[in-house]
Design a protein around this motif. Sequence first.
Motif, PDB file in Angstrom:
ATOM      1  N   ASN A 625       0.826  -1.214   0.000  1.00  0.00           N
ATOM      2  CA  ASN A 625       0.000   0.000   0.000  1.00  0.00           C
ATOM      3  C   ASN A 625       0.863   1.268   0.000  1.00  0.00           C
ATOM      4  N   GLU A 626       1.954   1.283  -0.792  1.00  0.00           N
ATOM      5  CA  GLU A 626       2.828   2.445  -1.019  1.00  0.00           C
ATOM      6  C   GLU A 626       3.697   2.796   0.182  1.00  0.00           C
ATOM      7  N   ALA A 627       3.839   1.904   1.134  1.00  0.00           N
ATOM      8  CA  ALA A 627       4.606   2.246   2.336  1.00  0.00           C
ATOM      9  C   ALA A 627       6.042   2.607   2.009  1.00  0.00           C
ATOM     10  N   LYS A 628       6.692   1.746   1.197  1.00  0.00           N
ATOM     11  CA  LYS A 628       8.096   2.026   0.885  1.00  0.00           C
ATOM     12  C   LYS A 628       8.270   3.212  -0.066  1.00  0.00           C
ATOM     13  N   PRO A 629       7.457   3.374  -1.133  1.00  0.00           N
ATOM     14  CA  PRO A 629       7.569   4.608  -1.924  1.00  0.00           C
ATOM     15  C   PRO A 629       7.359   5.870  -1.088  1.00  0.00           C
ATOM     16  N   ILE A 630       6.410   5.779  -0.158  1.00  0.00           N
ATOM     17  CA  ILE A 630       6.213   6.933   0.733  1.00  0.00           C
ATOM     18  C   ILE A 630       7.462   7.167   1.570  1.00  0.00           C
ATOM     19  N   GLY A 631       8.063   6.069   2.041  1.00  0.00           N
ATOM     20  CA  GLY A 631       9.287   6.198   2.822  1.00  0.00           C
ATOM     21  C   GLY A 631      10.407   6.851   2.039  1.00  0.00           C
ATOM     22  N   PHE A 632      10.632   6.363   0.812  1.00  0.00           N
ATOM     23  CA  PHE A 632      11.670   6.983  -0.032  1.00  0.00           C
ATOM     24  C   PHE A 632      11.341   8.449  -0.317  1.00  0.00           C
ATOM     25  N   THR A 633      10.069   8.716  -0.520  1.00  0.00           N
ATOM     26  CA  THR A 633       9.642  10.103  -0.757  1.00  0.00           C
ATOM     27  C   THR A 633       9.990  10.991   0.432  1.00  0.00           C
ATOM     28  N   MET A 634       9.700  10.509   1.617  1.00  0.00           N
ATOM     29  CA  MET A 634       9.941  11.321   2.804  1.00  0.00           C
ATOM     30  C   MET A 634      11.432  11.479   3.085  1.00  0.00           C
ATOM     31  N   TYR A 635      12.215  10.408   2.862  1.00  0.00           N
ATOM     32  CA  TYR A 635      13.660  10.528   3.078  1.00  0.00           C
ATOM     33  C   TYR A 635      14.249  11.595   2.150  1.00  0.00           C
ATOM     34  N   THR A 636      13.845  11.506   0.898  1.00  0.00           N
ATOM     35  CA  THR A 636      14.361  12.479  -0.087  1.00  0.00           C
ATOM     36  C   THR A 636      13.912  13.899   0.251  1.00  0.00           C
ATOM     37  N   THR A 637      12.661  14.026   0.654  1.00  0.00           N
ATOM     38  CA  THR A 637      12.133  15.357   1.003  1.00  0.00           C
ATOM     39  C   THR A 637      12.879  15.948   2.195  1.00  0.00           C
ATOM     40  N   CYS A 638      13.161  15.103   3.183  1.00  0.00           N
ATOM     41  CA  CYS A 638      13.910  15.595   4.349  1.00  0.00           C
ATOM     42  C   CYS A 638      15.288  16.098   3.943  1.00  0.00           C
TER      43      CYS A 638
END
Length: 741
Positions: A625-638
């Motif tokens: 349910n997009e957990a890892k894409p969301i994780g990569f998104t947030m890491y990059t955004t940070c």
Amino acid sequence: SLSLHPPVCLLCFLSIPQISYASTAPELSDNTRYDFFSRVVPPDSYQAQAMMDIVTAMEWNYVSTLASEGNYGESGVEAFIQISRETGGVCIAQSLKIPREPRPGEFDKIIRRLLETSNARAIIMFANEDDIRRVLDAAKRNNQTGHFLWVGSDSWGSKISPVIGQERVAEGAITILPKRASVDAFDRYFRSRSLSNNRRNVWFAEFWEENFNCKLGMHGKRPGSLKKCTGLEKVGRDSSYEQEGKVQFVMDAVYAMAHALHRMHRELCYGYPGLCPRMANNIDGKELLGHIRAVSFNGSAGTPVVFNENGDAPGRYDIFQYQITNRSTAEYRVIGSWTNKLHLKVEAMRWRTGDPSLPASVCSIPCRAGERKKVVKGVPCCWHCERCEGYHYQASEFTCELCPYEMRPDVNRTGCVPIPIIKLEWHSPWAIVPVFISMLGIIATSFVIVTFVRYNDTPIVRASGREMSYVLLTGIFLCYAITFLMIATPDVGVCSFRRIFLGLGMCFSYAALLTKTNRIHRIFEQGKKSVTAPRFISPASQLVITFSLISVQLLGVFVWFAVDPPHTVVDYGEQRTQDPTSARGVLKCDISDLSLICSLGYSILLMVTCTVYAIKTRGVPETFNEAKPIGFTMYTTCIIWLAFIPIFFGTSQSAERMYIQTTTLTISLSLSASVSLGMLYMPKVYIILFHPEQNVPKRKRSFKAIVTAATMSGKLTQKGGDRPNGEVKTELCESMETNSE
């Protein structure tokens, strides 16, 4: 003589009025000492005033004086110095005196002394003819032809004897002479005089011998005379003749006394022929003086003869300049006059041969525009020029003052002009790059939204959580769109929208992502404990949670509006450079760096919280349910925002602060949105458009079975298993969609 004779002084103490035709000493104007003295020539004080007016008209403020020792020279120079003190504007560099009996080399020494203050080229001279000639000769010997600017008194006048043989060194000399005219009647009379018709003059025979260079019998004893006087010689025919310049004044003096006696006779002896007893027995000197001072008539030259309260005649002078013409002949030319006021024909003046330019005699050259004078102590005509630096302008001749804060000096630094006001222009490279990125992002976001709307009921769109996807896409769109508000010309409306939308796009995005990651976390935590689904996982609940989080941002913005209404300011400190020509005022919204960070702070808090949940759900199998894409998104955004903060605050003192901070902020927002768009939606769009065979529904099982299968799949994957679990992911997504509905 032009000086004060002892006999005149003795007579002045008697109560007998006198009228002089030649005495010009200023002391004789003292009515308390010489109250019975009058004169038909102006005193030297007028001459000194005329010379001061000439110096002022020439714009010479630094001169030296040179006087022959004695009453005439010293009194004239003293009068000139006194006038310079009273009027100001002219400084005396040196005041030298020529001794009565100069030693050998004395005049060379005088020239060397004058050269010590070489800027004082103008020399005011009250000297006798012989001293003038020797001064000019010394200047010639010392190779100073053309350096000195001579201003001579009436003792120089228009005389030839001082300048014979040294015309070049005397060229340009300005001299003055009491205004006078030749009396034709006197010429006719004097030329008619002979030995036979002028026997009453006991000195006439001696004059005859001198004038005709002959010998008169027993009357003359002229050694070396070769001829005997015949008595038939004629003045002006057999000898040179030129009328003495003082003839006019002698005649005026005689006529003045005659007019005074006539007035007195008419008053005391009216109708009485000859002297009446009142005039014959005793004449009151004071009474006669009163009649003399009341005299007023046209003199022999046609000029008025009057006396002031001190017995002085009015000052009337002709001004000459010694010029060398194109034919190399030297002559005195009248270049003006002075009658209580200077009338000078500057265009008629010549200095060096053929050069009409005005020479200078100043201690310091005038300061340029934007420079103040720093006067040398004790010498007000000498100064140093200091430029007004920085944001100072020349307020007066001697002071520099600071321009008002919103102004800067003009080009000449003689005043202040408003500092130009700038803003971030659309055509600036600082704006073109973020606008280009933003436009690409808006196009890409619009394309994703259209695709999702077009395929709204397909499994992939449904599995991604349609409602939350649209909220997230709205936030991404706002993150791109804020670029245009940040670059637009600030006004109240633009500033208001900046406050609202600056943090709103991020708030939409991270509120939606936080809700999603929290939902995933709660689902798997609940699945470990019970077969029942957790509460608030339906789309409606998710929307309520998301908009509750967004409402906190909006509430903060509205409080900000109430506390500090939006308005524009011109920041003159941001680009107030050391060089005022580069200074600019920046038109901007009144949003401080702290307010900006506070506006973004809530969104950053949501971003950090979302990142925490992304870390917690990192173990969900195959990016469930997009957990890892969301994780990569947030890491990059940070990482993006960690880079943004030092750049933003590190450039707060830069002259390019406005450009760097605006560009950094807009690009950071666009990159954050691009990361979310690229990692979360582009893969789905790719499958929807290019692999529709993968966009199909799967069979549905119970919530507990699906969660258990997903958990087991995760364990197998961790042990190195190769079993694909895309089916499990799809089933769980669809199951939760069904349960939610």
